[in-house]
Design an enzyme around this catalytic site. Structure first.
Site, short mmCIF file in Angstrom:
data_model
loop_
_atom_site.label_atom_id
_atom_site.label_comp_id
_atom_site.label_asym_id
_atom_site.label_seq_id
_atom_site.Cartn_x
_atom_site.Cartn_y
_atom_site.Cartn_z
CG PHE A 146 -10.04 -22.05 89.83
CD1 PHE A 146 -9.05 -22.54 88.90
CD2 PHE A 146 -11.06 -22.04 89.09
CE1 PHE A 146 -9.12 -21.27 87.94
CE2 PHE A 146 -10.98 -21.51 88.95
CZ PHE A 146 -10.76 -20.42 87.93
CG ASP A 247 -15.33 -22.42 95.24
OD1 ASP A 247 -16.75 -21.83 94.78
OD2 ASP A 247 -14.71 -22.22 95.04
CE LYS A 276 -17.64 -22.36 87.20
NZ LYS A 276 -17.58 -21.36 85.88
#
Length: 429
Positions: A146, A247, A276
């Site tokens: 993702f 990532d 995040k």
């Protein structure tokens, strides 16, 4: 009527208004829980119900809800200024944050960092930087990955439902190879053979700018990438002049027991994406990488109106201070160990548990039927039972048969144990 809440507004009332006012495309995990306030690992809704939060806003709150030091830092910045647009009138706090991240990111080589707003923006810009640095178009990612909801993010994401349905066509020159997940019959050698086949059948390695992967797949199911796979990718990238992008959007800032998950490996990425938990709930993302690669785009080629937002930058400095002062990387290892031990102890009485895995406090439990096939129905039941008992859990995985644990690293011991007791009851019900 207050724009925050009203005494007359119940979660059910607000949900009816949401359905009428907002599109169905914005999925809501808990549509009958509307937050009123939250502190550390606890959340209270507008109906006065208390929940233990094991989701942390999807890995955003490693430092917990409303950490006092983060709140104070943002308030202090608000007293100075909220926004100038860093690309118009810059400020030292953003420069200092880049310096701190350059120092914290793995590797002793010279690095530079650029800021954006969301994780998807970080991924988009990492691809831009990689293409500018190499002069090549191709980007390879893994199945189950993702990487965001923008068009490039969706192209790189290796999961169709719900992220890609109805939104194609996607940008070209993006390719997928199977992620090495031995639990599902895909070995490291299988993945590497698929990559070799891709180079022969779809795109020459000399046309590939970057390979991007999550050290621990987030939405894909919390599968940890094997050491041998990471070493092999590094060697392949070096041989063909391809950049390796890690990532770290979900894995970063202490979640795996180290500041970044790539520190668990003996290879270094060329570029890293961050977001995040970087800013404790404020929107901020970054790309950090080798200085010479980061300087490849022309002046003006990178940026954004809210990139390096002053409030978010202030929050991020406080996050880094809290991570260090409260030793949250070390605490992540302790918390993850407690969780894994509890899950392993439940295997004997919960036959649906097919795997327990993770790094640090990035832990998942996978559920399967007696024939070994994924069991998303049981997974959903566990989530609903836990919710009804006051515990918020997030699911993930290509088959939606995994519960992922993302409680704040600042969670109090007694609240963690209370949550684990609720989890045990939901699993055994």
């Amino acid at each position: 009527m207050s724009h925050l809440s009203t005494a007359a507004s119940s979660s059910a009332d607000i949900n009816a208004r949401r359905i009428a006012a907002m599109p169905r495309g914005v999925g809501v995990g808990f549509p009958l829980i509307y937050a009123e306030r939250a502190r550390n690992a606890e959340l209270w809704d507008v109906d006065g119900r208390r929940y233990i939060d094991f989701g942390s806003g999807i890995a955003v709150l490693n430092t917990g809800h409303s950490h006092p030091r983060i709140v104070d830092a943002m308030r202090a910045q608000m007293d100075r200024f909220v926004h100038t647009a860093y690309q118009v009138v810059p400020y030292e706090s953003a420069v200092y944050l880049a310096e701190r991240l350059n120092q914290l990111a793995p590797g002793g080589h010279a690095k530079k960092t650029v800021f954006f707003t969301t994780g998807a923006e970080a991924v988009e810009n990492a691809v831009k930087i990689a293409r500018a640095a190499t002069g090549r178009p191709g980007v390879i990612s893994l199945t189950g990955a993702f990487h965001g909801r923008t068009f490039m993010g969706m192209a790189l994401t290796g999961k169709v439902a719900p992220y890609k349905i109805g939104f194609g066509p996607f940008p070209g020159n993006t390719f997928h190879v199977p992620a090495p997940i031995e639990l599902h019959g895909v070995t490291v050698d299988d993945s590497l053979r698929a990559l070799s086949h891709l180079f022969k059948s779809d795109i020459a390695p000399e046309q590939v700018a970057a390979i991007i992967l999550e050290p621990v797949q987030g939405e894909g199911g919390f599968y940890v990438m094997p050491d041998a796979f990471m070493r092999a990718l590094r060697e392949i990238c070096d041989r063909h002049g391809i950049l390796l992008i890690a990532d770290e959007i979900q894995t970063g800032f202490g979640r795996t027991g180290k500041m970044f998950a790539m520190e668990h490996y003996d290879v270094l990425p060329d570029l890293m994406t961050m977001a995040k938990s970087l800013a404790g709930g404020a929107p901020l993302s970054a790309v950090c990488g080798r200085a010479e690669i980061m300087d490849a785009p022309a002046a003006g080629g990178l940026g954004g109106t809210y990139a390096a937002n002053a409030l978010s930058v202030a929050s991020a400095h406080a996050v880094l201070d809290v991570l260090e002062d409260e030793q949250l990387c070390e605490r992540a290892q302790v918390l993850g160990g407690r969780l894994e031990a509890r899950l392993e102890s439940l295997r004997a009485t919960v036959p649906q548990i097919s795997d327990v895995r993770g790094l640090g406090a990035m832990v998942a439990v996978e559920f399967s039927k007696t024939d070994g096939t994924p069991d998303p129905e049981f997974t959903k039941q566990v989530q609903e039972r836990a919710r009804d008992a006051g515990l918020l859990l997030l699911t993930c995985g290509v088959h939606a048969n995994v519960v992922r644990f993302l409680f704040p690293l600042t969670i109090q011991d007694e609240v963690l144990e209370e949550g684990l007791d609720i989890l045990a009851g939901a699993l055994k019900a």
